[in-house]
Design a protein around this motif. Structure first.
Motif, PDB file in Angstrom:
ATOM      1  N   MET A  94       1.237  -0.814  -0.357  1.00  7.17           N
ATOM      2  CA  MET A  94       0.184   0.034   0.189  1.00  7.17           C
ATOM      3  C   MET A  94       1.479   1.401   0.016  1.00  7.17           C
ATOM      4  SD  MET A  94      -2.471  -1.362   2.865  1.00  7.17           S
ATOM      5  CE  MET A  94      -3.822  -2.754   2.483  1.00  7.17           C
ATOM      6  N   GLY A  95       1.030   1.601  -1.051  1.00 12.68           N
ATOM      7  CA  GLY A  95       2.264   2.680  -1.066  1.00 12.68           C
ATOM      8  C   GLY A  95       3.372   2.210  -1.274  1.00 12.68           C
ATOM      9  N   ILE A  96       4.207   1.364  -1.089  1.00 15.47           N
ATOM     10  CA  ILE A  96       5.660   0.972  -1.480  1.00 15.47           C
ATOM     11  C   ILE A  96       5.991   1.780  -2.522  1.00 15.47           C
ATOM     12  CG2 ILE A  96       5.901  -0.994  -1.852  1.00 15.47           C
ATOM     13  CD1 ILE A  96       8.751   0.686   0.672  1.00 15.47           C
ATOM     14  N   ARG A  97       5.709   1.945  -3.501  1.00 13.52           N
ATOM     15  CA  ARG A  97       6.139   2.285  -5.211  1.00 13.52           C
ATOM     16  C   ARG A  97       5.972   3.437  -5.136  1.00 13.52           C
ATOM     17  NH1 ARG A  97       3.819  -2.188  -5.482  1.00 13.52           N
ATOM     18  NH2 ARG A  97       4.726  -4.982  -6.211  1.00 13.52           N
ATOM     19  N   GLN A  98       5.400   4.079  -4.598  1.00 18.57           N
ATOM     20  CA  GLN A  98       5.512   5.493  -4.951  1.00 18.57           C
ATOM     21  C   GLN A  98       6.241   6.351  -3.153  1.00 18.57           C
ATOM     22  OE1 GLN A  98       3.047   7.961  -6.441  1.00 18.57           O
ATOM     23  NE2 GLN A  98       5.270   8.830  -5.891  1.00 18.57           N
ATOM     24  N   SER A  99       6.590   5.735  -2.425  1.00 20.54           N
ATOM     25  CA  SER A  99       7.427   5.890  -1.874  1.00 20.54           C
ATOM     26  C   SER A  99       8.655   5.611  -2.257  1.00 20.54           C
ATOM     27  CB  SER A  99       7.677   4.915  -0.542  1.00 20.54           C
ATOM     28  OG  SER A  99       6.561   4.926   0.815  1.00 20.54           O
ATOM     29  N   ALA A 100       9.316   4.521  -2.873  1.00 17.55           N
ATOM     30  CA  ALA A 100      10.489   4.513  -3.742  1.00 17.55           C
ATOM     31  C   ALA A 100      10.656   5.299  -4.907  1.00 17.55           C
ATOM     32  CB  ALA A 100      10.563   2.952  -3.962  1.00 17.55           C
ATOM     33  N   ASP A 101       9.965   5.568  -5.351  1.00 21.18           N
ATOM     34  CA  ASP A 101      10.067   6.900  -6.623  1.00 21.18           C
ATOM     35  C   ASP A 101       9.964   8.115  -5.845  1.00 21.18           C
ATOM     36  OD1 ASP A 101       9.269   7.675  -9.472  1.00 21.18           O
ATOM     37  OD2 ASP A 101       8.198   8.727  -8.746  1.00 21.18           O
ATOM     38  N   TRP A 102       9.302   8.828  -4.760  1.00 22.19           N
ATOM     39  CA  TRP A 102       9.539   9.880  -3.712  1.00 22.19           C
ATOM     40  C   TRP A 102      11.494  10.004  -3.550  1.00 22.19           C
ATOM     41  CZ3 TRP A 102       4.775   9.331  -1.016  1.00 22.19           C
ATOM     42  CH2 TRP A 102       4.058  10.130  -1.538  1.00 22.19           C
ATOM     43  N   CYS A 103      11.317   8.817  -3.524  1.00 22.50           N
ATOM     44  CA  CYS A 103      12.970   8.540  -3.010  1.00 22.50           C
ATOM     45  C   CYS A 103      13.908   8.722  -3.538  1.00 22.50           C
ATOM     46  CB  CYS A 103      13.125   7.599  -2.224  1.00 22.50           C
ATOM     47  SG  CYS A 103      12.796   7.164   0.029  1.00 22.50           S
ATOM     48  N   ARG A 104      13.943   8.577  -5.223  1.00 18.87           N
ATOM     49  CA  ARG A 104      14.704   8.808  -6.406  1.00 18.87           C
ATOM     50  C   ARG A 104      14.658   9.516  -6.675  1.00 18.87           C
ATOM     51  NH1 ARG A 104      12.282   3.059  -7.467  1.00 18.87           N
ATOM     52  NH2 ARG A 104      10.670   4.487  -8.592  1.00 18.87           N
ATOM     53  N   LYS A 105      13.309  10.749  -6.319  1.00 18.38           N
ATOM     54  CA  LYS A 105      12.930  12.218  -6.858  1.00 18.38           C
ATOM     55  C   LYS A 105      13.734  13.211  -6.022  1.00 18.38           C
ATOM     56  CE  LYS A 105       9.461  10.781  -9.989  1.00 18.38           C
ATOM     57  NZ  LYS A 105       8.610  11.067 -10.664  1.00 18.38           N
ATOM     58  N   CYS A 106      13.842  12.868  -4.949  1.00 18.36           N
ATOM     59  CA  CYS A 106      13.867  13.647  -3.550  1.00 18.36           C
ATOM     60  C   CYS A 106      15.459  14.077  -3.569  1.00 18.36           C
ATOM     61  CB  CYS A 106      13.792  12.978  -2.558  1.00 18.36           C
ATOM     62  SG  CYS A 106      14.271  14.196  -0.892  1.00 18.36           S
ATOM     63  N   THR A 107      15.715  15.254  -3.651  1.00 15.29           N
ATOM     64  CA  THR A 107      17.795  15.334  -3.442  1.00 15.29           C
ATOM     65  C   THR A 107      17.737  16.362  -2.310  1.00 15.29           C
ATOM     66  OG1 THR A 107      16.957  18.037  -3.974  1.00 15.29           O
ATOM     67  CG2 THR A 107      17.522  16.141  -5.927  1.00 15.29           C
ATOM     68  N   GLU A 108      17.039  16.245  -1.613  1.00 17.74           N
ATOM     69  CA  GLU A 108      17.104  17.346   0.268  1.00 17.74           C
ATOM     70  C   GLU A 108      17.249  15.987   0.578  1.00 17.74           C
ATOM     71  OE1 GLU A 108      13.988  19.828   0.965  1.00 17.74           O
ATOM     72  OE2 GLU A 108      14.479  21.317  -0.330  1.00 17.74           O
ATOM     73  N   MET A 109      16.423  14.774   1.219  1.00 13.51           N
ATOM     74  CA  MET A 109      16.897  13.991   2.331  1.00 13.51           C
ATOM     75  C   MET A 109      16.790  14.043   3.076  1.00 13.51           C
ATOM     76  SD  MET A 109      19.123  11.326  -0.463  1.00 13.51           S
ATOM     77  CE  MET A 109      18.834  10.270  -2.302  1.00 13.51           C
ATOM     78  N   PRO A 110      16.690  15.219   3.833  1.00 14.00           N
ATOM     79  CA  PRO A 110      16.318  15.559   5.547  1.00 14.00           C
ATOM     80  C   PRO A 110      16.074  14.059   5.829  1.00 14.00           C
ATOM     81  CG  PRO A 110      14.391  15.702   4.542  1.00 14.00           C
ATOM     82  CD  PRO A 110      15.059  15.253   3.374  1.00 14.00           C
ATOM     83  N   CYS A 111      15.639  13.308   6.029  1.00 13.35           N
ATOM     84  CA  CYS A 111      15.487  12.238   6.218  1.00 13.35           C
ATOM     85  C   CYS A 111      16.618  11.137   7.250  1.00 13.35           C
ATOM     86  CB  CYS A 111      14.805  10.739   5.798  1.00 13.35           C
ATOM     87  SG  CYS A 111      15.399  10.090   4.067  1.00 13.35           S
ATOM     88  N   LEU A 112      17.416  11.845   6.242  1.00 10.20           N
ATOM     89  CA  LEU A 112      19.409  10.988   6.510  1.00 10.20           C
ATOM     90  C   LEU A 112      19.867  11.575   8.056  1.00 10.20           C
ATOM     91  CD1 LEU A 112      20.660  10.855   3.363  1.00 10.20           C
ATOM     92  CD2 LEU A 112      19.731   8.915   4.550  1.00 10.20           C
ATOM     93  N   ALA A 113      19.790  12.775   8.022  1.00 11.13           N
ATOM     94  CA  ALA A 113      19.499  13.513   9.217  1.00 11.13           C
ATOM     95  C   ALA A 113      18.841  13.593  10.417  1.00 11.13           C
ATOM     96  CB  ALA A 113      19.722  15.444   8.370  1.00 11.13           C
ATOM     97  N   MET A 114      17.500  13.364  10.411  1.00 11.49           N
ATOM     98  CA  MET A 114      16.995  13.496  11.902  1.00 11.49           C
ATOM     99  C   MET A 114      17.407  11.862  12.000  1.00 11.49           C
ATOM    100  SD  MET A 114      13.365  14.459   9.357  1.00 11.49           S
ATOM    101  CE  MET A 114      13.104  15.805   8.706  1.00 11.49           C
ATOM    102  N   CYS A 115      17.782  10.892  11.156  1.00 13.48           N
ATOM    103  CA  CYS A 115      17.864   9.335  11.922  1.00 13.48           C
ATOM    104  C   CYS A 115      18.749   8.865  12.543  1.00 13.48           C
ATOM    105  CB  CYS A 115      17.849   8.766  10.674  1.00 13.48           C
ATOM    106  SG  CYS A 115      17.906   6.892  11.142  1.00 13.48           S
ATOM    107  N   PRO A 116      18.525   9.071  14.351  1.00 10.01           N
ATOM    108  CA  PRO A 116      19.747   9.227  15.308  1.00 10.01           C
ATOM    109  C   PRO A 116      20.961   7.562  15.110  1.00 10.01           C
ATOM    110  CG  PRO A 116      17.415   9.616  16.446  1.00 10.01           C
ATOM    111  CD  PRO A 116      17.369   8.932  14.926  1.00 10.01           C
ATOM    112  N   ALA A 117      19.890   6.351  14.323  1.00  9.72           N
ATOM    113  CA  ALA A 117      20.516   5.413  14.064  1.00  9.72           C
ATOM    114  C   ALA A 117      21.532   5.338  12.848  1.00  9.72           C
ATOM    115  CB  ALA A 117      19.799   4.356  13.237  1.00  9.72           C
ATOM    116  N   GLY A 118      21.441   6.460  11.638  1.00  9.62           N
ATOM    117  CA  GLY A 118      21.767   6.692  10.584  1.00  9.62           C
ATOM    118  C   GLY A 118      21.958   5.733   9.545  1.00  9.62           C
TER     119      GLY A 118
END
Length: 360
Positions: A310-334
């Motif tokens: 339910m939405g994983i393909r759309q999420s993967a597509d967003w990840c491919r297009k995302c240039t900022e990737m703020p999630c990387l800085a937010m994740c304490p586990a790296g």
């Protein structure tokens, strides 16, 4: 059995509470594999827990939990209403709908609920719940009328529980967490506002998966090591009741890395504890996707894949297009989140077949 104070309610609750999903009868979406207990069988299981010291029983409105609410009402009448604390909930966010839901619950139970929660509040319904005329206003009014004892908010999301902790209308909170998914519990430990509320914690066994890896007593102690009132466990047999409610010797609680090491015998787990600090600008619930990935390898293959589909393909597509990737800085586990999302998408494409009831 030990007991703890339930926030400022004046109630004292058993450290372990009885979750009623497994005593329902009939196939309902909340439990794909159900026990299908008759009334007498269900009452017998509930009584076995009571005899071991359990005094808190958690349920939800029909049909969400099948007939569990009705069975709990029958049990309350048999054992003596004054001897147990009933926790009930409904997934209605509008005030009028919630008002009617509580009336129906009272009829099903044959009594009032001591605690009544707005169930599974998420970001899409948050404002409807908290706004004037929303579900919380309705529950507050019902509390004043004596139709319920105390007002609650139940959610799998830390930010919503924090908002509930700040709200004077809210007496009790219900969240989720366990030995693996301990991130939200860690955040709650550090926030003093949560100490003012009674707190129930569900998903202690992680959908029944963690007892395959760790002793039940360790799973319970892990949750009860946090400043919470009660750990809720789904109980469907007298044996499960004995395991959950009998006295346990204190055992050392494994650290998060130790938990990952145990799980690594079967797969390569992600070092995600569901702290929920990562926020995707496109709306992907990263921590939920990672949970379903873990659950796939821990034994919930088809269920986890169906959720991921339910939405994983759309999420993967967003990840491919995302240039900022703020999630990387937010994740304490790296965690390399975009890479993992794409990896999980490939897993779904390989294994998930909607026309089958199993992967592969």
């Amino acid at each position: 059995m030990k007991y703890r104070r339930l926030g400022g309610t004046g109630l004292s609750v058993s450290e372990v509470g009885f979750g009623t999903i497994p005593i329902l009868r009939g196939s309902v979406p909340v439990l794909p594999e159900y026990y299908n207990l008759s009334d007498e069988e269900a009452l017998s299981v509930m009584e076995s827990a009571y005899r071991l010291g359990c005094n808190l029983y958690d349920t939800a409105i029909v049909p969400e939990y099948g007939d569990a609410e009705i069975k709990l009402g029958k049990f309350a009448a048999r054992i003596g209403r004054e001897n147990i604390i009933i926790s009930d909930k409904a997934r209605f966010f509008d005030g009028n709908e919630m008002y009617l839901a509580v009336k129906t619950s009272s009829e099903n139970l044959g009594t009032r609920a001591d605690l009544y929660f707005v169930h599974q509040v998420d970001a899409a319904h948050e404002e409807a719940v908290f706004q004037k005329g929303g579900a919380l206003d309705a529950l507050s009014e019902l509390k004043q009328e004596g139709m319920i004892g105390f007002v609650g908010v139940a959610s799998h999301y830390y930010d919503i529980l924090l908002r509930g902790a700040r709200d004077r209308r809210v007496d009790v909170l219900q969240g989720s967490g366990n030995l693996l998914e301990r991130g939200m519990l860690e955040r709650m430990r550090r926030e003093p506002l949560f100490r003012e509320k009674g707190i129930l914690i569900n998903k202690v066994y992680a959908a029944g998966l963690l007892p395959e890896y760790f002793p039940v007593e360790t799973l319970l102690e892990a949750v009860l090591s946090y400043p919470v009132s009660c750990a809720l466990v789904g109980i469907g047999t007298t044996q499960q009741a004995r395991m959950a409610f009998c006295s346990h010797n204190s055992s050392e609680i494994p650290g998060f890395n130790e938990v990952l090491s145990v799980l690594s015998r079967d797969f390569t787990p992600l070092p995600c504890d569901r702290c929920q600090r990562c926020v995707c600008p496109h709306g992907t619930e990263i921590h939920t996707v990672f949970r379903q990935y873990q659950y796939f390898f821990m034994g919930k293959e088809y269920w986890a894949l169906r959720k991921l589909d339910m939405g994983i393909r759309q999420s993967a597509d967003w990840c491919r297009k995302c240039t900022e990737m703020p999630c990387l800085a937010m994740c304490p586990a790296g965690i390399r989140i975009p890479d993992q999302i794409r990896k999980i998408c490939r897993l779904v494409e390989i294994y998930y077949h909607p026309d089958k009831n199993f992967p592969g």
